[in-house]
Design a protein around this motif. Structure first.
Motif, short mmCIF file in Angstrom:
data_model
loop_
_atom_site.label_atom_id
_atom_site.label_comp_id
_atom_site.label_asym_id
_atom_site.label_seq_id
_atom_site.Cartn_x
_atom_site.Cartn_y
_atom_site.Cartn_z
N SER A 216 5.04 15.35 -71.76
CA SER A 216 5.82 14.13 -71.96
C SER A 216 5.65 13.23 -70.75
O SER A 216 5.11 13.65 -69.72
N HIS B 25 1.38 0.95 -78.87
CA HIS B 25 2.70 1.56 -78.97
C HIS B 25 2.87 2.61 -77.87
O HIS B 25 1.99 3.45 -77.68
N GLU B 26 4.01 2.56 -77.16
CA GLU B 26 4.31 3.56 -76.14
C GLU B 26 4.80 4.85 -76.79
O GLU B 26 5.49 4.83 -77.80
N LYS B 27 4.45 5.98 -76.17
CA LYS B 27 4.87 7.28 -76.65
C LYS B 27 5.43 8.09 -75.47
O LYS B 27 4.81 8.15 -74.41
N TYR C 125 0.06 5.74 -74.63
CA TYR C 125 -0.05 4.65 -75.59
C TYR C 125 -1.02 5.05 -76.72
O TYR C 125 -2.02 5.74 -76.49
N HIS D 57 2.26 8.99 -84.69
CA HIS D 57 2.86 7.67 -84.93
C HIS D 57 2.84 7.41 -86.43
O HIS D 57 1.81 7.56 -87.08
N ALA E 66 -0.99 11.75 -79.97
CA ALA E 66 0.44 11.65 -80.28
C ALA E 66 0.62 11.25 -81.73
O ALA E 66 -0.28 10.65 -82.34
N ALA F 150 -4.69 9.19 -77.87
CA ALA F 150 -3.80 8.42 -77.00
C ALA F 150 -4.39 8.30 -75.60
O ALA F 150 -5.18 9.14 -75.16
N TYR G 276 3.72 13.80 -76.16
CA TYR G 276 2.32 13.80 -76.57
C TYR G 276 1.68 15.11 -76.14
O TYR G 276 2.33 15.99 -75.55
#
Length: 578
Positions: free
Chosen positions: A300, A353-355, A345, A328, A326, A335, A358
């Motif tokens: 993470s 998109h932020e994550k 991302y 989505h 990740a 990612a 992952y």
């Protein structure tokens, strides 16, 4: 910081047992047994792992089957709970799945002086355990569970394995908690750096110095809205009139903040800036009972970079970027992981998109190969899949002074990368590949990451190799304890002191027979007439021995006991790219 996912460690019979491996029981002779899982046919099955015997076992179709490559479950919060008749209690630990999609659970039972783990097969109404060469049915058993554990905490202390929830606007880490207020038990945000927890009630944010923290593994966040909660959402409290409150989190003013999902109010409430903030769109905390071998390490944005993480490039400011993946929407996407920014991302639907959670790819044998137009070269590294089933590959390209990884989308004819808030299309790029790597070896030395093939009749480990003999390049069995390799040719077994060993990740064994090979089978050599030979293995006189699949002869030949042994049924070595 600890991962909130179940901790399955890929290993084999010649590796050490992880220090926090989950103990399942003991064999009839007293040897400790650990909880594992392994693949067989098209099933992923719970396994018993016995390090002292250098073996793992699964039960399938009435038999006990040996496995030399498997995963071991690690952690210190699991418990065993009594049950029977195929029933499983709440928070039962799923560890496998049948080819038809039925989940299997980890159980254990007493048999012949042992306490042996196996698979609970709900539709069969029992636990099956592997023992003494057979598959045995047990109707009364114990089930491995991971209960919700709430531990008291104070302003300066956070328990191990606390569940991460997000970050405050100033970057402080937030954990999942709960606290009492005016007769309600309410989900809380716990911020150790601020020496307190916060809940929201009646329009206001309230500080709490007495609270509990959720600890454990197997949790994840699922998108939801309007007071709805997905299956297995975690309860975080109750109102004074007995309505259940669930744990959710939402984005607000640069923070990711947990709070209470209040179903009858149709929203998530979070405590922020002295107020109770209402959010219609949010994520719900869910207990994920089941998780799925390239070396992907769950991580993470709150955690460090694992050893051997695969470097993918660099950001425009020089920050290192690593290869990851990740979820989505309903896609699993390649990612970019940027540890210095504590972010990951993905590119999707035209946007970056932020994550927060992952997986990072680890290993030291991967290579980047130029490609373009949606093409992927041989041995390309698949890392994701779209909702409609198309495989996605890891690529990287140059953009605005960066070298950024993203997803190669073959049907779109390009690489998409996340950058600057957008999804950008690149027609020329590099693709991450894992080539077949053969390294010279000799004597008592085997290279790191050598591909394990089986065991000899005396228990010695055998690795996959190849060597020359009379103009042929032949698959070989490599036995380090015997200081040599062996090939078979012309009806006989031949000793070789010069040979190569196959090294790498992502290999597996698939059933085959009569000279046939499965898709993605590994080539192990060639005859002097130009026929390709493939790597296979088969059981013979207590050994599991690799050799050459000779398609035009309709069989596998293995070297054993000075002879070339013909086998009609065998397994072939395949590359598993995903």
């Amino acid at each position: 910081m600890n991962s909130i996912l179940h901790n399955w460690i890929g290993t084999s019979s010649y590796s050490e047992v992880p220090s926090d491996a989950v103990l399942a029981g003991s064999d009839s002779d007293g040897d400790p047994i650990y909880v594992g899982r392994a693949r067989h046919a098209d099933d992923l099955l719970p396994a018993k792992v016995i390090p002292n015997k250098r073996k793992a076992y699964v039960s399938y179709d009435g038999e006990e089957l040996e496995k030399y490559e498997y995963e071991i479950l690690c952690g210190d919060l699991y418990q065993w709970q009594s049950d029977s008749g195929g029933h499983i209690p709440p928070h039962a630990m799923s560890s496998g799945i049948t080819s038809s999609g039925e989940l299997l659970y980890i159980g254990r039972g007493e048999f012949a002086g042992s306490m042996t783990p196996g698979k609970i097969h709900p539709s069969h109404g029992c636990l099956y355990i592997p023992y003494g060469g057979g598959e045995h049915r047990i109707d009364n058993y114990e089930v491995l569970v991971l209960p919700e554990i709430w531990l008291p905490a104070d302003s300066n202390n956070i328990p191990p394995h606390a569940v991460l929830a997000g970050t405050d606007t100033d970057g402080d880490t937030i954990y999942v908690g709960r606290a009492e207020h005016n007769g309600d038990l309410i989900p809380a945000k716990v911020i150790i750096n601020k020496n307190c927890a916060y809940i929201c009630h009646s329009g206001h944010e309230h500080i709490k110095h007495t609270f509990e923290v959720l600890v454990g593994y197997g949790y994840g966040w699922i998108p939801a809205n309007d007071g709805n909660v997905p299956p297995n959402t975690v309860e975080g409290g109750k109102t004074i009139d007995d309505e259940t409150l669930y744990i959710g989190r939402g984005e607000f003013r640069g923070s990711v903040t947990p709070g209470k999902i209040h179903p009858s109010h149709g929203c998530l409430y979070i405590p922020y800036g002295g107020q109770e903030i209402k959010l219609q769109n949010y994520e719900a905390l869910s207990f994920k009972l089941y998780s799925t071998a390239h070396n992907w390490v769950s991580s993470s944005k709150f955690e460090g970079v694992p050893p051997e993480a695969v470097l993918a490039g660099h950001d425009s400011d020089g920050d290192a970027i690593y290869a990851g993946r990740a979820h989505h929407e309903n896609d699993l996407l390649p990612a970019k992981i940027v540890p210095n920014k504590h972010k990951a991302y993905v590119a999707y639907g035209g946007e970056e998109h932020e994550k927060s959670y992952y997986e990072i790819l680890c290993g030291d044998l991967y290579q980047w190969v130029p490609a373009h137009g949606g093409h992927v070269p041989a041995n390309a590294m698949a890392t994701g899949v779209t909702a409609d089933g198309e495989t996605l590959y890891i690529g990287r390209g140059e953009y605005a002074g960066s070298v950024t990884p993203g997803k190669v989308h073959p049907s779109h004819g390009c690489l998409y990368i996340p950058y600057g808030g957008r999804e950008h299309r690149l027609d020329s790029y590099e693709v991450l590949t894992l080539p077949e790597v053969w390294l010279p070896a000799h004597g008592r030395s085997v290279p790191p990451h050598a591909v394990f093939a089986g065991v000899d009749s005396d228990g010695d480990h055998i690795f996959v190799g190849k060597a020359y003999h009379d103009g042929d390049l032949l698959p070989a069995k490599v036995i380090i304890n015997k200081n040599c390799a062996y090939v078979c040719h012309g009806g006989r077994e031949h000793v070789k002191h010069e040979f190569e060993v196959l090294v790498g990740y992502g290999y597996g064994w698939e059933p085959a027979g009569h000279g046939s090979v499965a898709p993605n089978s590994v080539e192990g050599g060639r005859t002097d007439s130009g026929e390709t030979l493939y790597i296979g293995r088969g059981n013979f006189e207590g050994s599991l021995t690799p050799g050459k699949i000779h398609p035009s002869h309709g069989c596998l030949y293995i070297p054993y006991g000075g002879q070339e042994i013909r086998l009609e049924d065998y397994e072939c070595l395949v590359r598993k790219y995903y």
